[in-house]
Design a protein around this motif. Structure first.
Motif, short mmCIF file in Angstrom:
data_model
loop_
_atom_site.label_atom_id
_atom_site.label_comp_id
_atom_site.label_asym_id
_atom_site.label_seq_id
_atom_site.Cartn_x
_atom_site.Cartn_y
_atom_site.Cartn_z
N CYS A 28 10.42 -14.77 26.81
CA CYS A 28 9.28 -15.62 26.46
C CYS A 28 8.93 -15.32 25.00
N TYR A 29 9.61 -15.98 24.09
CA TYR A 29 9.52 -15.62 22.68
C TYR A 29 8.16 -15.90 22.05
N VAL A 30 7.51 -16.98 22.45
CA VAL A 30 6.19 -17.29 21.90
C VAL A 30 5.20 -16.22 22.34
N LEU A 31 5.18 -15.92 23.62
CA LEU A 31 4.29 -14.90 24.16
C LEU A 31 4.59 -13.54 23.54
N LYS A 32 5.86 -13.22 23.39
CA LYS A 32 6.26 -11.93 22.82
C LYS A 32 5.74 -11.77 21.40
N GLU A 33 5.88 -12.81 20.59
CA GLU A 33 5.42 -12.74 19.21
C GLU A 33 3.91 -12.53 19.15
N GLU A 34 3.17 -13.24 19.99
CA GLU A 34 1.71 -13.10 19.99
C GLU A 34 1.29 -11.71 20.48
N CYS A 35 2.00 -11.18 21.46
CA CYS A 35 1.71 -9.83 21.95
C CYS A 35 1.96 -8.79 20.86
N ILE A 36 3.05 -8.94 20.14
CA ILE A 36 3.35 -8.01 19.06
C ILE A 36 2.25 -8.04 18.01
N LYS A 37 1.73 -9.21 17.71
CA LYS A 37 0.62 -9.31 16.75
C LYS A 37 -0.59 -8.52 17.22
N VAL A 38 -0.90 -8.63 18.51
CA VAL A 38 -2.06 -7.90 19.07
C VAL A 38 -1.79 -6.40 19.03
N VAL A 39 -0.59 -5.99 19.37
CA VAL A 39 -0.24 -4.57 19.34
C VAL A 39 -0.39 -4.01 17.92
N VAL A 40 0.15 -4.71 16.95
CA VAL A 40 0.09 -4.24 15.56
C VAL A 40 -1.36 -4.15 15.08
N LYS A 41 -2.15 -5.15 15.40
CA LYS A 41 -3.53 -5.19 14.95
C LYS A 41 -4.39 -4.10 15.61
N ASN A 42 -4.00 -3.67 16.81
CA ASN A 42 -4.81 -2.73 17.59
C ASN A 42 -4.00 -1.51 18.02
N MET A 43 -3.13 -1.02 17.15
CA MET A 43 -2.18 0.03 17.51
C MET A 43 -2.84 1.27 18.12
N VAL A 44 -3.92 1.74 17.55
CA VAL A 44 -4.57 2.95 18.06
C VAL A 44 -5.04 2.74 19.49
N LYS A 45 -5.72 1.65 19.76
CA LYS A 45 -6.19 1.36 21.12
C LYS A 45 -5.03 1.18 22.08
N VAL A 46 -3.98 0.51 21.62
CA VAL A 46 -2.82 0.26 22.48
C VAL A 46 -2.14 1.57 22.87
N LEU A 47 -1.99 2.48 21.91
CA LEU A 47 -1.31 3.74 22.19
C LEU A 47 -2.10 4.65 23.12
N ARG A 48 -3.38 4.40 23.27
CA ARG A 48 -4.20 5.18 24.19
C ARG A 48 -4.11 4.67 25.63
N GLN A 49 -3.51 3.52 25.81
CA GLN A 49 -3.40 2.93 27.15
C GLN A 49 -2.33 3.63 27.97
N ARG A 50 -2.54 3.61 29.26
CA ARG A 50 -1.58 4.21 30.21
C ARG A 50 -0.20 3.54 30.08
N GLU A 51 -0.19 2.22 29.85
CA GLU A 51 1.05 1.45 29.79
C GLU A 51 1.85 1.71 28.51
N ALA A 52 1.23 2.36 27.53
CA ALA A 52 1.89 2.59 26.24
C ALA A 52 3.19 3.36 26.39
N GLY A 53 3.28 4.22 27.38
CA GLY A 53 4.50 5.00 27.60
C GLY A 53 5.72 4.11 27.82
N GLN A 54 5.52 3.03 28.57
CA GLN A 54 6.62 2.09 28.82
C GLN A 54 7.05 1.40 27.52
N LEU A 55 6.08 1.10 26.70
CA LEU A 55 6.37 0.45 25.43
C LEU A 55 7.14 1.40 24.51
N ILE A 56 6.67 2.63 24.43
CA ILE A 56 7.29 3.62 23.55
C ILE A 56 8.74 3.90 23.98
#
Length: 119
Positions: A28-56
């Motif tokens: 889902c390339y459109v959704l993926k691009e928008e999600c990446i934008k949110v991750v980049v903009k909110n990196m500190v908050k994202v890395l504190r999430q439980r799900e961040a381990g899967q992303l890393i």
């Protein structure tokens, strides 16, 4: 596009990692691009999430996030403006052409390459 509606209604800092993993797994390339934008903009908050381990754990996703965050992919611009367009805008550009048939979902680089081949 369903991805655009999903983005508008459900994408936020709390849901971005789950949606990014879903988008990546399901092309889902459109959704993926928008999600990446949110991750980049909110990196500190994202890395504190439980799900961040899967992303890393995903080297490829982390590479894409890094490229987006550092704008390295934008250094390859040709001045035609296509590099700055969102994926949904690239699809719209192609759909306006009568001589183009899109048979599969494409990521950003494939869309830009397709458009430039028509110019």
């Amino acid at each position: 596009l369903l991805e655009t509606k999903l983005t508008a209604k459900h994408l936020n800092v709390d849901s971005c990692v789950d949606l990014l993993l879903f988008a990546d797994a399901n092309s889902c390339y459109v959704l993926k691009e928008e999600c990446i934008k949110v991750v980049v903009k909110n990196m500190v908050k994202v890395l504190r999430q439980r799900e961040a381990g899967q992303l890393i754990e995903s080297f490829e996703l982390m590479r894409e996030i890094h490229l987006f965050a550092t704008c390295e992919d934008l250094t390859k611009t040709t001045g035609d403006g296509f590099d700055q367009m969102r994926i949904d805008e690239l699809y719209e550009w192609l759909e306006k052409r009568d001589d183009v048939m899109i048979e599969e979902d494409m990521d950003r680089s494939a869309l830009v390459k397709k458009i430039r081949s028509l110019e």
